[in-house]
Scaffold this motif. Structure first.
Motif, short mmCIF file in Angstrom:
data_model
loop_
_atom_site.label_atom_id
_atom_site.label_comp_id
_atom_site.label_asym_id
_atom_site.label_seq_id
_atom_site.Cartn_x
_atom_site.Cartn_y
_atom_site.Cartn_z
N UNK A 160 0.66 -1.17 -0.01
CA UNK A 160 0.00 0.00 0.00
C UNK A 160 1.03 1.04 -0.01
N UNK A 161 0.70 2.00 -1.04
CA UNK A 161 1.55 3.32 -1.31
C UNK A 161 0.86 4.51 -1.02
N UNK A 162 1.35 5.14 0.14
CA UNK A 162 0.92 6.17 0.80
C UNK A 162 1.31 7.64 0.21
N UNK A 163 0.61 8.67 -0.08
CA UNK A 163 1.17 10.01 -0.62
C UNK A 163 1.71 9.59 -1.77
N UNK A 164 1.21 8.88 -2.80
CA UNK A 164 1.81 8.51 -4.18
C UNK A 164 1.18 9.45 -5.45
N UNK A 165 1.26 10.59 -4.89
CA UNK A 165 1.00 11.60 -5.95
C UNK A 165 1.52 11.14 -7.25
N UNK A 166 3.05 10.77 -7.35
CA UNK A 166 3.78 10.19 -8.39
C UNK A 166 3.81 8.67 -7.84
N UNK A 198 -0.17 7.59 10.63
CA UNK A 198 -0.38 8.94 10.92
C UNK A 198 -0.69 9.88 9.65
N UNK A 199 -1.61 10.67 10.03
CA UNK A 199 -2.00 11.57 8.99
C UNK A 199 -1.25 13.06 8.82
N UNK A 200 -1.15 13.27 7.78
CA UNK A 200 -0.44 14.74 7.35
C UNK A 200 -1.29 15.61 6.18
N UNK A 201 -0.67 16.36 5.71
CA UNK A 201 -1.12 17.29 4.51
C UNK A 201 -1.28 16.35 3.25
N UNK A 202 -0.42 15.26 3.23
CA UNK A 202 -0.42 14.44 2.12
C UNK A 202 -0.89 13.10 2.17
N UNK A 203 -1.49 12.77 3.41
CA UNK A 203 -2.12 11.57 3.70
C UNK A 203 -3.23 11.55 4.73
N UNK A 204 -4.27 11.49 4.34
CA UNK A 204 -5.68 11.59 5.25
C UNK A 204 -6.59 10.59 4.97
N UNK A 205 -7.63 10.70 5.62
CA UNK A 205 -8.75 9.67 5.39
C UNK A 205 -10.00 10.65 4.58
#
Length: 276
Positions: free
Chosen positions: A99-105, A142-149
């Protein structure tokens, strides 16, 4: 996202409210989004949707599966610190998923979590394209500006409304393509009645747990994936995950069918209630 937002909402007023020409199509065969063909013709390039920034769609994840049938790619969405939603047509033959998080690219995620099939919960009624839904449990993220639900809809409201514009997002994986599909894209999708998909070629396969949609004029399904989330216009509420289209070339595939999440709210909440 300021420039992107201007493009998105300006384009809506130019979009049609029907799928021109497809109302006469008969005998469409359901094909998982990830298997919708990009036919080998002279022109192998395609364009669709809108570019987004790395913080516009922080709930979308890239899923790399491995199993006895090889390796394959799907998309999904974050429902909580420990949960991802996708479709069972992606998970049911998997032994492992990255599972790749924050995968804008897609090739540059912020981080990757690995889970086995023991973490996968397929809809208990899943059979072929029926009840095509799965949840994947992960370690705490943990959530951030690039990872959230993304939020679930209320079970009391059958969203989206017919003819309402929504959005879907993906990367697209077509091995015969001559272009890079590495960057996440956002597409406009119009909710239609299931009767519309039925008379347009899908016939009796349509169920209440499915959602008929149509892409905007000029767009195509080449840059979507199995499990691509369908969200309302505020990009805050998820209402579906991409299940199937048809055997047509992805540049001709305007009709898409999503699994309707409002039909599964009770099942979803029974699993994730302690981990959101």
């Amino acid at each position: 996202m300021e420039k992107t937002a201007v493009l998105l909402f300006a384009a809506m007023y130019l979009s049609p409210t029907a799928v021109g020409g497809e109302a006469e199509v008969r005998g469409l065969k359901p094909v998982p989004i990830r298997f919708v063909p990009l036919l080998d013709i002279k022109e192998k390039e395609y364009e669709a949707g809108f570019e987004v920034t790395e913080t516009d769609l922080p709930f979308v994840v890239a899923l790399d599966f491995r199993g006895r049938k090889g390796n394959w790619f799907c998309a999904g969405a974050i429902l909580g610190h420990c949960w991802v939603v996708t479709v069972a047509s992606c998970t049911k033959h998997a032994s492992h998923v990255a599972i790749n998080y924050g995968a804008f690219q897609r090739d540059k995620p912020l981080f990757t979590l690995h889970v086995t099939s023991k973490a996968i919960h397929n809809s208990p009624k899943n059979k072929e394209f029926k009840h095509d839904l799965a949840l994947i449990r992960t370690n705490y993220v943990k959530f951030s500006d690039r990872i959230r639900s993304v939020s679930l809809p209320s079970q009391k409201i059958r969203l989206p409304y017919i003819d309402e514009w929504t959005y879907s997002a993906g990367w697209g994986r077509h091995h015969v393509a001559l272009m890079n599909t590495n960057q996440l894209r956002l597409l406009q999708v119009e909710a239609k009645s299931n009767h519309f998909c039925g008379k347009s070629g899908f016939g009796q396969i349509m169920m209440d747990s499915m959602m008929c949609t149509a892409l905007a004029e000029g767009d195509n399904s080449c840059l979507l994936d199995s499990g691509s989330p369908l969200v309302l216009r505020d990009l805050q509420v998820i209402v579906g995950v991409a299940s199937f289209a048809s055997q047509l070339d992805c540049r001709q595939n305007r009709l898409l069918v999503y699994t309707r999440l409002t039909e599964y709210i009770q099942w979803i909440r029974s699993l994730i209630r302690d981990d959101v």
